[in-house]
Design a protein around this motif. Structure first.
Motif, PDB file in Angstrom:
ATOM      1  N   VAL A  58       7.899  51.700 -42.025  1.00 48.12           N
ATOM      2  CA  VAL A  58       6.510  51.250 -42.170  1.00 48.12           C
ATOM      3  C   VAL A  58       5.566  52.422 -41.915  1.00 48.12           C
ATOM      4  N   THR A  59       4.362  52.304 -42.439  1.00 49.62           N
ATOM      5  CA  THR A  59       3.299  53.247 -42.129  1.00 49.62           C
ATOM      6  C   THR A  59       2.440  52.640 -41.036  1.00 49.62           C
ATOM      7  N   VAL A  60       2.456  53.246 -39.873  1.00 49.71           N
ATOM      8  CA  VAL A  60       1.709  52.726 -38.729  1.00 49.71           C
ATOM      9  C   VAL A  60       0.283  53.282 -38.769  1.00 49.71           C
ATOM     10  N   ILE A  61      -0.690  52.376 -38.720  1.00 47.88           N
ATOM     11  CA  ILE A  61      -2.098  52.770 -38.760  1.00 47.88           C
ATOM     12  C   ILE A  61      -2.717  52.549 -37.389  1.00 47.88           C
ATOM     13  N   ASP A  62      -3.397  53.561 -36.899  1.00 53.39           N
ATOM     14  CA  ASP A  62      -4.084  53.486 -35.607  1.00 53.39           C
ATOM     15  C   ASP A  62      -5.580  53.275 -35.869  1.00 53.39           C
ATOM     16  N   PRO A  63      -6.116  52.088 -35.544  1.00 57.59           N
ATOM     17  CA  PRO A  63      -7.531  51.830 -35.806  1.00 57.59           C
ATOM     18  C   PRO A  63      -8.482  52.731 -35.024  1.00 57.59           C
ATOM     19  N   THR A  64      -8.034  53.249 -33.894  1.00 57.51           N
ATOM     20  CA  THR A  64      -8.950  54.029 -33.064  1.00 57.51           C
ATOM     21  C   THR A  64      -9.371  55.334 -33.727  1.00 57.51           C
ATOM     22  N   ASP A  65      -8.467  55.926 -34.539  1.00 58.84           N
ATOM     23  CA  ASP A  65      -8.825  57.181 -35.205  1.00 58.84           C
ATOM     24  C   ASP A  65      -8.568  57.161 -36.708  1.00 58.84           C
ATOM     25  N   GLY A  66      -8.051  56.036 -37.223  1.00 60.57           N
ATOM     26  CA  GLY A  66      -7.807  55.920 -38.660  1.00 60.57           C
ATOM     27  C   GLY A  66      -6.603  56.695 -39.147  1.00 60.57           C
ATOM     28  N   SER A  67      -5.744  57.146 -38.233  1.00 57.10           N
ATOM     29  CA  SER A  67      -4.583  57.946 -38.637  1.00 57.10           C
ATOM     30  C   SER A  67      -3.472  57.063 -39.198  1.00 57.10           C
ATOM     31  N   ARG A  68      -2.623  57.686 -40.036  1.00 60.29           N
ATOM     32  CA  ARG A  68      -1.456  57.026 -40.607  1.00 60.29           C
ATOM     33  C   ARG A  68      -0.201  57.818 -40.214  1.00 60.29           C
ATOM     34  N   ARG A  69       0.856  57.089 -39.857  1.00 62.67           N
ATOM     35  CA  ARG A  69       2.152  57.729 -39.623  1.00 62.67           C
ATOM     36  C   ARG A  69       3.172  57.014 -40.488  1.00 62.67           C
ATOM     37  N   ALA A  70       3.646  57.684 -41.504  1.00 57.69           N
ATOM     38  CA  ALA A  70       4.566  57.071 -42.463  1.00 57.69           C
ATOM     39  C   ALA A  70       5.999  57.090 -41.952  1.00 57.69           C
ATOM     40  N   ARG A  71       6.834  56.209 -42.549  1.00 55.18           N
ATOM     41  CA  ARG A  71       8.275  56.130 -42.292  1.00 55.18           C
ATOM     42  C   ARG A  71       8.580  56.016 -40.797  1.00 55.18           C
ATOM     43  N   GLN A  72       7.915  55.041 -40.159  1.00 57.87           N
ATOM     44  CA  GLN A  72       8.092  54.802 -38.726  1.00 57.87           C
ATOM     45  C   GLN A  72       8.909  53.537 -38.466  1.00 57.87           C
ATOM     46  N   SER A  73       9.499  53.484 -37.286  1.00 60.80           N
ATOM     47  CA  SER A  73      10.179  52.278 -36.801  1.00 60.80           C
ATOM     48  C   SER A  73       9.471  51.791 -35.540  1.00 60.80           C
ATOM     49  N   ILE A  74       9.330  50.473 -35.437  1.00 59.02           N
ATOM     50  CA  ILE A  74       8.696  49.844 -34.279  1.00 59.02           C
ATOM     51  C   ILE A  74       9.758  49.022 -33.563  1.00 59.02           C
ATOM     52  N   ARG A 123       5.648  49.096 -46.090  1.00 59.82           N
ATOM     53  CA  ARG A 123       4.404  48.364 -45.819  1.00 59.82           C
ATOM     54  C   ARG A 123       3.605  49.044 -44.706  1.00 59.82           C
ATOM     55  N   PHE A 124       2.408  48.509 -44.474  1.00 57.54           N
ATOM     56  CA  PHE A 124       1.489  49.098 -43.493  1.00 57.54           C
ATOM     57  C   PHE A 124       1.450  48.200 -42.252  1.00 57.54           C
ATOM     58  N   ALA A 125       1.662  48.810 -41.099  1.00 52.06           N
ATOM     59  CA  ALA A 125       1.661  48.062 -39.830  1.00 52.06           C
ATOM     60  C   ALA A 125       0.341  48.288 -39.108  1.00 52.06           C
ATOM     61  N   VAL A 126      -0.305  47.183 -38.735  1.00 53.14           N
ATOM     62  CA  VAL A 126      -1.564  47.248 -37.991  1.00 53.14           C
ATOM     63  C   VAL A 126      -1.487  46.268 -36.823  1.00 53.14           C
ATOM     64  N   PRO A 127      -2.302  46.466 -35.795  1.00 56.46           N
ATOM     65  CA  PRO A 127      -2.335  45.484 -34.702  1.00 56.46           C
ATOM     66  C   PRO A 127      -2.774  44.117 -35.237  1.00 56.46           C
ATOM     67  N   GLY A 128      -2.377  43.059 -34.542  1.00 58.53           N
ATOM     68  CA  GLY A 128      -2.813  41.722 -34.929  1.00 58.53           C
ATOM     69  C   GLY A 128      -4.322  41.592 -34.859  1.00 58.53           C
ATOM     70  N   TYR A 129      -4.870  40.712 -35.696  1.00 62.96           N
ATOM     71  CA  TYR A 129      -6.318  40.509 -35.747  1.00 62.96           C
ATOM     72  C   TYR A 129      -6.770  39.563 -34.640  1.00 62.96           C
ATOM     73  N   ASN A 130      -8.036  39.696 -34.274  1.00 63.05           N
ATOM     74  CA  ASN A 130      -8.618  38.847 -33.238  1.00 63.05           C
ATOM     75  C   ASN A 130      -9.881  38.183 -33.764  1.00 63.05           C
ATOM     76  N   ASP A 131      -9.910  36.860 -33.730  1.00 64.31           N
ATOM     77  CA  ASP A 131     -11.111  36.107 -34.077  1.00 64.31           C
ATOM     78  C   ASP A 131     -11.896  35.938 -32.784  1.00 64.31           C
ATOM     79  N   MET A 132     -12.976  36.690 -32.655  1.00 62.72           N
ATOM     80  CA  MET A 132     -13.719  36.733 -31.398  1.00 62.72           C
ATOM     81  C   MET A 132     -14.827  35.692 -31.313  1.00 62.72           C
ATOM     82  N   HIS A 133     -14.831  34.763 -32.268  1.00 69.44           N
ATOM     83  CA  HIS A 133     -15.737  33.618 -32.166  1.00 69.44           C
ATOM     84  C   HIS A 133     -15.123  32.462 -32.935  1.00 69.44           C
ATOM     85  N   THR A 134     -14.386  31.625 -32.225  1.00 70.52           N
ATOM     86  CA  THR A 134     -13.754  30.472 -32.861  1.00 70.52           C
ATOM     87  C   THR A 134     -13.960  29.224 -32.018  1.00 70.52           C
ATOM     88  N   HIS A 135     -13.837  28.087 -32.686  1.00 67.42           N
ATOM     89  CA  HIS A 135     -13.917  26.788 -32.014  1.00 67.42           C
ATOM     90  C   HIS A 135     -12.659  25.977 -32.302  1.00 67.42           C
TER      91      HIS A 135
END
Length: 536
Positions: free
Chosen positions: A77-93, A123-135
């Motif tokens: 997978v290509t790991v994407i870091d949202p903090t700096d927008g970097s990509r690391r291809a061909r990674q294992s998690i 595929r591209f791996a990203v952290p899970g999303y957070n809905d910061m306003h839900t009911h």
């Protein structure tokens, strides 16, 4: 509600001979007519207490826990870091016990028979999303709501309305929060309203009560201005943040200066646009400085229960149900004198004071652009029960019947919202994603929220940050969430398309991992279908 001057509430608001007060009185009467607040509360005041208590007696749900997940390794997978927008291809998690144990190049990943292997296939791996306003916890079926959220990649939620009952159920693991539900990140107590915060002393007492109940933050909805500012101090004294709406008399810049932690929906109503006008003082002078209903209503027995049960939908409904002619006139003037410089200056205040904004774009759009064809053509509409479909389409048709001149103002409201959020994002004001929904709605999904943030001018990386690393920063959990790295919670997504190349890529979900449990998009859709069939 009757306009008879013998009504004690009418006597209270009719004092004073000036035309300004007359206009304000008319505005409040119009609100009461539409919401039916007075009638409902008076009727409730004479109802039998035992009947109401019996009808609202809580049902105690069963306890649930997250099942321990087997170890797994996701390769290629290509790991994407949202903090700096970097990509690391061909990674294992590597994931063990619900946590990310390691991230390494796939070529050097050791063979371990104890780990199940998933081929990420580039595929591209990203952290899970957070809905910061839900009911979602107010949903008639939280299980379905959770499933819908997980299918959209939402692995964490900030629930924006709570109660003593919900706080107790959370403490006892009775909210159904297992591996098929998002992680509950924060939960408040009861909404701050005139029914529990009708004075400064009331607000302080209520906030102390909620702190004792275990609330994570205080949710503000509607109070007098003095109570609003006192509530900020009271919350902060308890070490709690305060978030939510800005009551009509409260200026958004004043709220930021005071340290109101998280502004939802741009504050609601006209506040932000009056403040961003070059004629702000003149427009604010024409705005009522009191609540849109008489304070005596708050003392009627079970008034808060009546508001929550019968009136909230109207109170928080489409703009046509909550905006009168006087307010439309003020908005028209505000838009004609809108100042980008003032919007930029306000963004600077947000940055300096570290004030967060959760715009809930899709929700605002549903209030001010409800005549858009999407609200009749959204495929989700056909999934709703017949009664809900009927109610929604009736609301759409009612909105469409609004006089064209008024519709123009409503439409401009949303366009100015897009413009303002774009300016704030460009200036670096802290922004997070939130839907103000309960899992899915017509014209309201995470994909639509992303799309509208993109229309406002946010880049794909900014949107990704707003739903991953920014929530982690806001919550003080950067050691557990917001990145894919060793030690983080195993809440992550695999995407078929590069999320940094386009907004659409953010919603190309192939796999969702929640606390180490992996679910394919096909599995999640099948679960949703089963739950919906069970409800029919």
């Amino acid at each position: 509600m009757s306009e008879n001057t013998d009504d004690p509430g009418t006597e209270q608001v009719e004092r004073g001979p000036s035309e300004v007060k007359s206009a304000r009185r008319s505005s409040r009467r119009a609100f009461l007519k539409r919401a039916g607040l007075g009638t409902a509360l008076v009727g409730l005041g004479v109802a039998a207490d035992e009947t109401i208590r019996s009808a609202t007696a809580p049902v105690v749900p069963p306890r649930t826990t997250v099942t321990a997940a087997d170890g797994v390794r996701i390769d290629n997978v290509t790991v994407i870091d949202p903090t700096d927008g970097s990509r690391r291809a061909r990674q294992s998690i590597v994931v063990r016990n619900g946590r990310i144990a390691d991230v390494m190049p796939t070529a050097s990943a050791p063979v371990e028979s104890s780990l199940r292997v998933i081929d990420g296939a580039g595929r591209f791996a990203v952290p899970g999303y957070n809905d910061m306003h839900t009911h979602v916890l107010q949903s008639p079926s939280t299980e379905l709501g959770f499933a819908l959220m997980l299918a959209q990649g939402i692995t964490g939620i900030r629930q924006m309305e709570g109660s003593e009952e919900l706080l107790t159920n959370r403490a006892e693991n009775r909210l159904g929060l297992n591996e098929t539900a998002p992680r509950l990140l924060q939960l408040p107590g009861a909404l701050l309203l005139p029914f529990n915060a009708n004075s400064v002393d009331d607000a302080r007492t209520e906030i102390a009560r909620q702190w004792d109940q275990g609330a994570d933050f205080i949710k503000m909805v509607l109070t007098d201005q003095d109570v609003f500012f006192a509530a900020i101090d009271a919350a902060h004294e308890k070490g709690l943040r305060i978030a939510g709406h800005l009551p009509p008399p409260v200026h958004i810049d004043a709220a930021a200066e005071k340290g109101f932690d998280s502004i939802e929906h741009l504050g609601t109503g006209s506040s932000v646009f009056l403040t961003l006008s070059t004629k702000a003082d003149e427009l604010w002078a024409q705005t009522p400085s009191t609540l849109p209903f008489p304070t005596w209503a708050a003392s009627i027995p079970f008034a808060g229960w009546a508001f929550d049960t019968f009136l909230k939908k109207n109170f928080l409904g489409p703009a046509t149900s909550t905006t009168n002619a006087a307010q439309l006139g003020l908005l028209k003037q505000a838009f004609a004198t809108y100042s980008e410089d003032r919007a930029t200056g306000l963004a600077g205040s947000f940055v300096e004071k570290r004030i967060w904004n959760i715009p809930t774009m899709a929700n605002i759009r549903s209030k001010y652009v409800l005549d858009d064809p999407e609200f009749r053509d959204d495929p989700w509409l056909k999934q709703l029960p017949a009664k809900e479909q009927e109610e929604h389409l009736a609301a759409v048709e009612s909105f469409r019947s609004t006089p064209p001149a008024d519709l123009d103002i409503f439409h401009e409201y949303y366009e100015r919202t897009l413009q303002t959020v774009g300016i704030w994002a460009k200036e670096g004001a802290p922004i997070m994603t939130g839907t103000d929904g309960n899992g899915r709605g017509v014209g309201n999904s995470f994909a639509i929220e992303f799309r509208e943030l993109g229309r406002a001018g946010l880049t794909p990386l900014q949107v990704l940050r707003a739903t991953t690393s920014q929530p982690a920063t806001y919550l003080g959990r950067t050691d557990r969430m917001g990145r894919i790295a060793a030690g983080m919670d195993a809440d992550l997504l695999l995407l078929d398309a590069d999320p940094l190349a386009s907004i659409e890529g953010l919603s190309s979900i192939s796999l969702v991992m929640r606390d180490g449990h992996d679910h394919t998009s096909a599995d999640l859709e099948a679960r949703i279908e089963r739950l919906m069939t069970a409800q029919d």
